[in-house]
Motif scaffolding. Structure first.
Motif, PDB file in Angstrom:
ATOM      1  N   ARG A 116      47.823  30.564  47.709  1.00 26.79           N
ATOM      2  CA  ARG A 116      48.978  30.297  48.567  1.00 26.79           C
ATOM      3  C   ARG A 116      49.989  29.457  47.808  1.00 26.79           C
ATOM      4  O   ARG A 116      49.638  28.414  47.269  1.00 26.79           O
ATOM      5  N   PRO A 117      51.237  29.912  47.723  1.00 30.05           N
ATOM      6  CA  PRO A 117      51.717  31.195  48.230  1.00 30.05           C
ATOM      7  C   PRO A 117      51.230  32.334  47.344  1.00 30.05           C
ATOM      8  O   PRO A 117      50.950  32.133  46.161  1.00 30.05           O
ATOM      9  N   VAL A 118      51.152  33.544  47.894  1.00 26.49           N
ATOM     10  CA  VAL A 118      50.728  34.704  47.132  1.00 26.49           C
ATOM     11  C   VAL A 118      51.942  35.581  46.868  1.00 26.49           C
ATOM     12  O   VAL A 118      52.805  35.752  47.740  1.00 26.49           O
ATOM     13  N   SER A 119      52.035  36.092  45.679  1.00 27.45           N
ATOM     14  CA  SER A 119      53.175  36.924  45.310  1.00 27.45           C
ATOM     15  C   SER A 119      52.683  38.093  44.464  1.00 27.45           C
ATOM     16  O   SER A 119      51.578  38.053  43.909  1.00 27.45           O
ATOM     17  N   PRO A 120      53.483  39.155  44.359  1.00 27.31           N
ATOM     18  CA  PRO A 120      53.065  40.328  43.580  1.00 27.31           C
ATOM     19  C   PRO A 120      52.823  39.980  42.121  1.00 27.31           C
ATOM     20  O   PRO A 120      53.641  39.316  41.491  1.00 27.31           O
ATOM     21  N   GLU A 121      51.693  40.424  41.601  1.00 28.76           N
ATOM     22  CA  GLU A 121      51.405  40.222  40.189  1.00 28.76           C
ATOM     23  C   GLU A 121      50.211  41.094  39.786  1.00 28.76           C
ATOM     24  O   GLU A 121      49.524  41.671  40.622  1.00 28.76           O
ATOM     25  N   PHE A 122      49.999  41.192  38.495  1.00 29.55           N
ATOM     26  CA  PHE A 122      48.819  41.855  37.945  1.00 29.55           C
ATOM     27  C   PHE A 122      48.248  40.943  36.861  1.00 29.55           C
ATOM     28  O   PHE A 122      49.001  40.467  36.014  1.00 29.55           O
ATOM     29  N   PRO A 123      46.939  40.652  36.874  1.00 28.01           N
ATOM     30  CA  PRO A 123      45.900  41.162  37.774  1.00 28.01           C
ATOM     31  C   PRO A 123      46.162  40.801  39.236  1.00 28.01           C
ATOM     32  O   PRO A 123      46.747  39.768  39.527  1.00 28.01           O
ATOM     33  N   PHE A 124      45.699  41.661  40.127  1.00 27.33           N
ATOM     34  CA  PHE A 124      45.998  41.538  41.542  1.00 27.33           C
ATOM     35  C   PHE A 124      45.361  40.284  42.138  1.00 27.33           C
ATOM     36  O   PHE A 124      44.143  40.088  42.024  1.00 27.33           O
ATOM     37  N   PRO A 125      46.141  39.430  42.795  1.00 25.81           N
ATOM     38  CA  PRO A 125      45.606  38.175  43.331  1.00 25.81           C
ATOM     39  C   PRO A 125      44.746  38.350  44.581  1.00 25.81           C
ATOM     40  O   PRO A 125      44.089  37.407  45.013  1.00 25.81           O
ATOM     41  N   TYR A 126      44.738  39.547  45.145  1.00 26.14           N
ATOM     42  CA  TYR A 126      43.977  39.825  46.370  1.00 26.14           C
ATOM     43  C   TYR A 126      42.701  40.623  46.074  1.00 26.14           C
ATOM     44  O   TYR A 126      42.045  41.137  46.971  1.00 26.14           O
ATOM     45  N   ILE A 127      42.365  40.698  44.783  1.00 24.34           N
ATOM     46  CA  ILE A 127      41.168  41.405  44.322  1.00 24.34           C
ATOM     47  C   ILE A 127      40.334  40.440  43.485  1.00 24.34           C
ATOM     48  O   ILE A 127      40.876  39.607  42.751  1.00 24.34           O
ATOM     49  N   ARG A 128      39.009  40.539  43.592  1.00 24.71           N
ATOM     50  CA  ARG A 128      38.130  39.795  42.677  1.00 24.71           C
ATOM     51  C   ARG A 128      38.191  40.535  41.335  1.00 24.71           C
ATOM     52  O   ARG A 128      37.241  41.206  40.928  1.00 24.71           O
ATOM     53  N   TYR A 129      39.331  40.396  40.680  1.00 19.10           N
ATOM     54  CA  TYR A 129      39.626  41.294  39.563  1.00 19.10           C
ATOM     55  C   TYR A 129      38.731  41.055  38.355  1.00 19.10           C
ATOM     56  O   TYR A 129      38.264  42.012  37.718  1.00 19.10           O
ATOM     57  N   ALA A 130      38.489  39.807  38.023  1.00 15.73           N
ATOM     58  CA  ALA A 130      37.616  39.523  36.874  1.00 15.73           C
ATOM     59  C   ALA A 130      36.218  40.083  37.128  1.00 15.73           C
ATOM     60  O   ALA A 130      35.570  40.600  36.208  1.00 15.73           O
ATOM     61  N   GLU A 131      35.761  40.013  38.372  1.00 13.41           N
ATOM     62  CA  GLU A 131      34.447  40.550  38.711  1.00 13.41           C
ATOM     63  C   GLU A 131      34.434  42.078  38.604  1.00 13.41           C
ATOM     64  O   GLU A 131      33.449  42.667  38.145  1.00 13.41           O
ATOM     65  N   PHE A 132      35.531  42.708  39.023  1.00  8.24           N
ATOM     66  CA  PHE A 132      35.648  44.170  38.893  1.00  8.24           C
ATOM     67  C   PHE A 132      35.530  44.586  37.429  1.00  8.24           C
ATOM     68  O   PHE A 132      34.740  45.474  37.074  1.00  8.24           O
ATOM     69  N   VAL A 133      36.302  43.953  36.565  1.00  5.70           N
ATOM     70  CA  VAL A 133      36.279  44.290  35.142  1.00  5.70           C
ATOM     71  C   VAL A 133      34.895  44.028  34.560  1.00  5.70           C
ATOM     72  O   VAL A 133      34.338  44.856  33.827  1.00  5.70           O
TER      73      VAL A 133
END
Length: 224
Positions: free
Chosen positions: A62-79
């Motif tokens: 918070r605040p959340v804004s558009p970016e990559f890696p996606f802040p609404y995904i457990r992205y490091a865990e996905f990779v």
């Protein structure tokens, strides 16, 4: 661009040395999961979905804004999950449970004893591409997919599709994932973009269509 047919993709997969990882990328609601499900049924294989790693919105920055890696995904865990599966041949992880809107308490285990599909926006992320024996990009009309994505929104997430999810996907698309794909499949509204790119039909292009037209031409040039 000549889009690959479903039969073309099946033929390529049949030529792969099993077991292999297959990446399917594209915009949200472009038809990625539909293609993955068809391949699952055809080959009797499993899919790891990016949506398995959704982060509960209570844990979003918070605040959340558009970016990559996606802040609404457990992205490091996905990779890490995909990398572990590729290196060790099996992996366990806790999927997002859409009923409780939190991570499942029961882990899911996936084994690379058959082909495994990795599906989601950014599946062809540069850090993962080298792990795949086949990378597929599902091309789509961004304007059409955002309408479908918003229609899919749940509660407040309908607004998040407009303000966060699609803009974040747009940021990722700037990394040119289609250029890392081995095959391109026609998804939602893709035929119209193709006709515009080839000059078969005329019309006024908005900024998003102009970006897609340029992307299509780059892919054509790279395969010439």
């Amino acid at each position: 661009m000549a889009f690959a047919s479903f039969d073309d993709i099946v033929g390529r997969i049949e030529q792969l040395a099993a077991p292999s990882l297959i990446g399917i990328d594209g915009l949200p609601c472009s038809g990625k999961s539909t293609l993955a499900e068809r391949l699952e049924q055809h080959f009797g294989i499993e899919t790891i979905y990016l949506d398995d790693f959704v982060l509960p919105d209570s844990q979003w920055p918070r605040p959340v804004s558009p970016e990559f890696p996606f802040p609404y995904i457990r992205y490091a865990e996905f990779v890490r999950t995909v990398q572990t599966l590729a290196s060790k041949g099996d992996v366990s992880f806790h999927r997002f449970d859409w009923a409780s809107m939190g991570a499942s308490k029961t882990p899911r285990t996936v084994r690379l004893d058959k082909h495994v599909i990795v599906e989601g926006v950014s599946a062809l992320n540069a850090s993962l591409t080298q792990l795949y024996s086949l990378g597929i990009f599902v091309e789509s009309d961004r304007c059409t997919t955002i309408e479908a994505a918003i229609a899919r929104g749940v509660g407040d997430w309908a607004e998040q599709w407009r303000s966060l999810f699609m803009p974040s996907a747009d940021i990722y698309m700037q990394t040119d994932p289609i250029g890392r794909a081995d095959m391109v499949f026609a998804g939602r509204g893709a035929e119209g973009i193709q006709r515009l790119a080839e000059g078969v039909v005329s019309g006024s292009l908005g900024p998003e269509h102009k970006k897609q037209k340029a992307r299509t031409r780059r892919w054509n040039s790279s395969r010439a």
